[in-house]
Scaffold this active site. Structure first.
Site: not given
Ligand SMILES: *Cc1c(COP(=O)(O)O)cnc(C)c1O
Length: 376
Positions: A39, A260
């Site tokens: 993702k 800044y």
């Molecule tokens: C993003 C996600 C993962 C992966 O998690 P990590 O901590 O990045 O290994 C696994 N399961 C779900 C439901 C997630 O949303």
């Protein structure tokens, strides 16, 4: 002149390290399939490159959050299982089916939606997400009981690839919440039709085999973020490195201020270097007066605020050949990790990676020539 030669900052993504991290995690859960969370554009490193590299390393199960992420992944990996964590919205059912995306069903509402769709098509696959303490997505305990009381009402025509849940405190191995969630998951599964199970994210894999079940779902650790307590050495290989161009070097003497808001005051004679990276690149503004860069192994502080396109670094005492304008400093590298940057910025490695800017010149190295998608 090539884009790399013109670039203000260069982001290097090591696909061989990504593949090695996949094999390490898969090897830690030998009884389970090892999937991958890709993702958010594979946590900012680029799904179009990361997903084929993971597939070449043996990955068959891919998790995205949004249906559009699944639609983007499908032509890249025609054969893979693609699971959409946020589940179906009303009206998207045919897109799931047409592109063989498998929804994660997170509520009785999503179950009803998917069942109506499955009824029209003579059956359909899904993953069922049970909430065991995250209180974010997934069926709460009361909905699990309603489902258990009338499984045919919700599940007729749906074939469950997996029942899954998600850990809230896996990165804290000592947290009692891990065992509590494991027990809640086991108890929920006894009430549900028999199906394979998926539970562990990256850190969950490190909690031991009781947490592995049939399919593990690492994300962050694949991309080099430390899955374990920061007091332990990170077992993962770094996947990203970032170099920023030196634009200008100036001598300073007190009293002067930098940038800044005059947020940094020079106290002694010294040298400042201005680097071509800023918050518009996802180089977080909280790193102002807190973060460091590395110049040929010399660790030097970022002084003053992070601007949109620039940072300033105190390079006093760094040998002159290392701070020539046009040269580079390491913003993320072997001695300055994603986790170091996250600590300095007051965030987590996940946010550092998913913020990596679109303006960086991106180089992918270590790709497998035989995966068919890359020139040899
Ligand atoms: C993003 C996600 C993962 C992966 O998690 P990590 O901590 O990045 O290994 C696994 N399961 C779900 C439901 C997630 O949303």
């Amino acid at each position: 002149m090539s884009a790399a030669d013109r670039a203000g900052a260069v982001l290097t993504i090591d696909l061989a390290a990504l593949a090695a991290n996949y094999r390490l995690l898969a090897g830690m859960a030998p009884g389970a399939e090892c999937g991958a969370a890709v993702k958010a554009d594979a946590y900012g490193i680029g799904m179009a490159e990361a997903a084929p590299a993971l597939a070449a390393a043996g990955c068959r199960h891919f998790f995205v959050a949004l249906i559009d992420e699944g639609l983007a992944l499908r032509p890249i990996l025609p054969e893979a299982e693609i699971y959409v964590l946020n589940g179906p919205l009303a009206g998207t059912e045919n897109d799931f089916t047409a592109h063989r995306l498998v929804p994660v069903l997170n509520s009785l509402g999503q179950l009803e939606l998917w069942q109506r769709h499955a009824g029209k098509r003579g059956g359909s696959r899904a993953v069922l997400h049970i909430d065991t303490g995250m209180n974010r997505l997934g069926l709460p305990a009361a909905e699990v009981d309603r489902l258990a009381a009338a499984p045919e009402r919700y599940l007729n025509g749906i074939s469950l690839d997996y029942v899954m849940s998600h850990l809230a405190s896996a990165d804290t191995p000592g947290s009692a919440q891990n065992a509590d969630q494991l027990a809640a998951f086991a108890s929920a599964r006894t009430k549900l039709p028999n199906a394979k199970a998926s539970f562990a994210n990256s850190s969950g894999i490190f909690l031991g085999s009781a947490y592995h079940f049939d399919l593990v779902r690492p994300g962050a650790a694949l991309y080099g973020v430390s899955p374990t307590d920061r007091s332990h050495a990170n077992p993962m290989r770094p996947v990203v490195s970032l170099q920023g161009r030196i634009l200008q070097v100036r001598d300073v003497d007190s009293p002067m201020t930098v940038g800044y808001g005059a947020a940094y005051a020079v106290r002694e004679r010294g040298k400042l270097a201005t680097i071509s990276v800023g918050y518009a690149d996802g180089f977080l503004r909280t790193l102002g007066n807190r973060g460091h860069v590395s110049i040929g192994g010399h660790r030097r502080p970022i002084v003053g605020r992070v601007s949109m396109d620039l940072i300033t670094v105190d390079v006093t005492g760094v040998p002159a050949p290392l701070i020539e304008p046009g040269g580079f400093v390491d913003l993320i590298g072997a001695t300055l990790t994603v986790d170091d940057l996250a600590d300095a910025a007051g965030t987590i490695g996940y946010e550092i990676l998913t913020s990596l800017g679109r303006r960086y010149h991106r180089r992918h190295v270590g790709q497998q020539p035989d995966s068919g998608r890359f020139p040899a």
